[in-house]
Scaffold this active site. Structure first.
Site, PDB file in Angstrom:
ATOM      1  N   ASP A   1       0.849  -1.188   0.000  1.00  0.00           N
ATOM      2  CA  ASP A   1       0.000   0.000   0.000  1.00  0.00           C
ATOM      3  C   ASP A   1       0.887   1.241   0.000  1.00  0.00           C
ATOM      4  OD1 ASP A   1      -2.172   1.973   0.948  1.00  0.00           O
ATOM      5  OD2 ASP A   1      -3.277   0.093   0.877  1.00  0.00           O
TER       6      ASP A   1
ATOM      7  N   HIS B   1      -3.714   6.371   3.856  1.00  0.00           N
ATOM      8  CA  HIS B   1      -4.322   5.169   3.283  1.00  0.00           C
ATOM      9  C   HIS B   1      -3.650   3.892   3.774  1.00  0.00           C
ATOM     10  CE1 HIS B   1      -5.701   2.320   0.172  1.00  0.00           C
ATOM     11  NE2 HIS B   1      -6.685   3.161  -0.077  1.00  0.00           N
TER      12      HIS B   1
ATOM     13  N   SER C   1     -11.125  -0.306  -0.851  1.00  0.00           N
ATOM     14  CA  SER C   1      -9.816  -0.321  -0.196  1.00  0.00           C
ATOM     15  C   SER C   1      -9.931  -0.617   1.289  1.00  0.00           C
ATOM     16  CB  SER C   1      -9.110   1.031  -0.373  1.00  0.00           C
ATOM     17  OG  SER C   1      -8.587   1.167  -1.658  1.00  0.00           O
TER      18      SER C   1
END
Length: 732
Positions: A161, A216, A524
């Site tokens: 990621d 994220h 996600s």
């Protein structure tokens, strides 16, 4: 940027582009350039290959200067002239878990490389997009759920990621023992980056650090395997305990994303390292992120991927390879309601996460269109920049879903917005409420018809949503555009308003305020939930294959309601994950590496390409070919021509007993009466664990003429305590 792969490698590219995913398995050019051989090492092999293709670069560039070169970093002809050596051309060499390299190549060099003996595929590097306190409890995995701590602490989740914020409490190693002996990785996170017994590994393939700079990566890592952290909230909203699926498990991060996106050569390198490092599960929350996953599967590593955020239009799902767990995003049973009250006392139910308390006070209302005299009507209705006048101390009403900062800058007290997607209400720097079509139209009518319109935005209340789970409107839908008889998505997991760890450097809707935890929505967020569940299952069954874990998750999933999800199985797959049931599925549908290869044989991929995929000699034969419908998949899917009166559809399956030694399962069919379905045999009797039994499911060809679109049913094998459910999907 090109990728070259030598003879023992496997290549998967972007799932929605068959040419980049499986073109390696189609016929190759007849011309072959032999490679020089020496004492073998991956790096020297890659240098030898590149030496062959770049030795005449200068002459070629001068002769073909009009060619547009396929270079990810948009290198100009001039800059390529200075990449005249192998060292300049080679970007990254892969050799830990599979064999390949990334290099800067001209188009002609790419073609030459593709023609060399032993090179499976050459394709351009691509940038991919990155596609909580309640979610695991909603899924049934809470503090009272059964655990195997001594195994959980040895379970390692690899997160590919955007990095991680190592100082987050979610990655504290409090209560966690020594690093597992099986761990072969390293902590190479960069300057001022420290690992611990929880965050045991870090690597970065972009920028100069594995540190997360947008939130994220930290969010997905903590969702999959974060430690338990009490008292988590955003400004007091939804205060509770944040956790991952395996709070005692370990985290290893592989940073492949930067603001420009996530590049394919970094993703492939991350898979190469993660497999060699010894992870048990890989979560990769980005489109096209299946590169290297076949290798992971052969090592028993489960890979979960996001199905994409492209909305409810059919056929936009990504990450379609059958060895992946492709995850859709669903709601939880927690809904954030922010009511709006007009001057007549009428209350309209809105959505947002509003922690401001105006004490119910009503303020003057200003509609964007009538609060402007210097903009076009369209811009004014949306409260565009420079359009608003005289809104100081008022609540502004705007026809758009996301304009908060402009009204705030003009002195507005609050904002009421119009949204069509109410799945993901957000926060704001001032009181915000979003209204759906019906409620917004009613509220705007009041504003326009009242001589002195007033209204109030109330503080958010958290209420139970009895309709959950429902697939989010943004979650990409099937059918599978690459393997038409394989159902995608596979599963649904929580992906709406997930509160998890965040980077203080990440942007929020709270200007000037950094946060350690924040709400995010998307597939996600669903993907690491599925990874957490897979890791949880592996703590009970560490020796199970990746396909057995996947089967357990799919066949124990909650059945979801097609009346609330118009696209049915194309929206939610087999259903919603049910972690505690998945650890005891009763039966599993196992799939060996050879089964996938035999399926590719039936799709007429080249024998040489499949042998390379297999990592050694593999021969396709008519006897061994396996159709997509007969791959031992936990769901059963068939695409048929519209208005067909075709022959019967048959699915062949084999289940393995992982429950009680002596058990008998009976078949039960439920679903659409339009489909005439039979199962043979209707009873499966087992005398021992790991015993296998086969059966066939037949859909009558006569019934197919009646269908249009998608029609589904389900097969359940039950022994009285286990219910092993498989969707049966037929579509035109």
């Amino acid at each position: 940027m090109g990728f070259g792969f030598s003879s023992d490698s496997v290549i998967e590219g972007a799932e929605q582009n068959p040419s980049s995913l499986f073109e390696a398995l189609t016929k190759r050019p007849s011309r072959r350039t032999p490679l020089k051989t020496t004492d073998y090492t991956p790096m020297s092999h890659h240098h030898n290959i590149l030496q062959e293709v770049v030795k005449s670069r200068f002459k070629t560039l001068l002769a073909l200067s009009f060619i547009v070169y396929v270079i990810v970093y948009h290198l100009s002809l001039f800059s390529l002239l200075f990449c005249s050596s192998v060292e300049d051309s080679l970007v990254r060499s892969y050799g830990r878990s599979f064999n390949g390299f990334a290099a800067k190549l001209t188009e002609s060099e790419r073609d030459n490389l593709a023609g060399m003996e032993g090179v499976v595929s050459v394709f351009p590097s691509t940038f991919y997009k990155l596609l909580t306190t309640r979610s695991y409890e909603f899924m049934g995995l809470g503090d009272k759920s059964k655990q195997v701590p001594e195994v959980e602490t040895n379970t390692i989740v690899g997160v590919i990621d955007g990095g991680i914020w190592p100082e987050s409490k979610s990655f504290s190693d409090e209560g966690i023992g020594p690093i597992p002996k099986k761990w072969k990785g390293t902590c190479a996170g960069g300057t001022n980056f420290t690992c611990n017994k929880k965050l045991i590994g870090a690597r970065h393939y972009v920028q100069d650090s594995a540190r997360d700079d947008d939130g994220h990566g930290s969010h997905t890592a903590s969702t999959a395997a974060g430690n338990k952290v009490k008292g988590v909230s955003v400004n007091g909203v939804t205060k509770g305990t944040a956790r991952g699926g395996v709070p005692l498990g370990r985290v290893a991060v592989y940073k492949v994303c930067e603001p420009a996106g996530c590049n394919a050569e970094g993703i492939l390198a991350a898979f190469d390292d993660a497999i060699a490092d010894g992870v048990d599960v890989i979560t990769i929350s980005m489109g096209g992120g299946a590169i290297g996953s076949f290798h992971a599967m052969t090592k028993g590593i489960v890979t979960t991927v996001a199905v994409g955020n492209d909305g409810s239009k059919p056929g936009l799902a990504s990450n379609l390879a059958p060895w992946l767990i492709s995850v859709a995003a669903g709601t939880t049973d927690r809904r954030f309601v922010t009511d709006v009250v007009n001057g007549d006392g009428k209350t309209l139910h809105g959505r947002s996460i509003n922690d401001f308390d105006l004490k119910g006070k009503k303020y003057p209302l200003a509609y964007g269109k009538t609060a402007s005299n210097n903009c076009t009507e369209e811009l004014a209705r949306g409260c565009a920049s420079g359009c608003l006048n005289t809104v100081q101390g008022k609540i502004v009403v705007c026809d758009v879903p996301d304009n908060v900062m402009e009204p705030k800058s003009m002195g507005a007290v609050g904002v009421i917005l119009h949204v069509t997607d109410v799945d993901s209400p957000g926060l704001g720097p001032i009181p915000v409420a979003t209204l759906d079509d019906t409620n917004y139209d009613a509220f705007r009518s009041y504003v326009l018809s009242s001589p002195n319109p007033q209204g109030a935005i109330l503080k958010t209340e958290t209420v139970k949503d009895n309709n959950a789970p429902i697939v989010a409107s943004y979650s990409s839908r099937g059918p599978n555009t690459l393997f038409s008889d394989i159902l995608k998505p596979d599963i649904t997991a929580s992906g709406v308003n997930i509160l998890a760890a965040y980077s203080p450097l990440g942007q929020t809707a709270l200007p000037g305020q950094s946060v350690d935890y924040y709400f995010m929505s998307g597939t996600s967020m669903a993907c690491p939930h599925a990874a957490g569940v897979a890791a949880y299952v592996k703590t009970f069954h560490p020796d199970w294959s990746a396909s057995a874990v996947k089967s357990a998750i799919m066949t124990t999933a909650w059945a979801m309601n097609a009346s609330k999800n118009a696209e049915a199985e194309f929206a939610y797959g087999s259903g919603h994950v049910n972690p505690t049931a998945a650890v005891d599925p009763g039966l599993v549908y196992d799939i060996a590496k050879e089964d996938y290869l035999n399926m590719l044989c039936s799709l007429d991929y080249s024998a040489k390409g499949i042998s390379t995929l297999a990592g050694g000699d593999f021969t396709c034969s008519e006897k061994s070919k396996l159709t997509m419908r007969d791959l031992n998949y936990p769901s059963m899917t068939a695409k048929v021509p519209a208005s067909s009166s075709s022959s019967d559809i048959t699915f062949s399956r084999t289940v393995t007993n992982v429950g009680r030694n002596i058990s008998t399962y009976k078949a039960k069919l439920t679903g659409n009466p339009k489909l005439s379905i039979t199962v043979e045999p209707q009873t499966l009797s087992f005398k021992s664990s790991w015993e296998k039994k086969s059966f066939t499911v037949t859909v009558s060809g006569k019934s197919l003429a009646q269908i249009s679109g998608i029609v589904s049913a389900s097969l359940v094998w039950s022994d009285g305590s286990h219910n092993v459910r498989s969707p049966i999907v037929v579509y035109t």
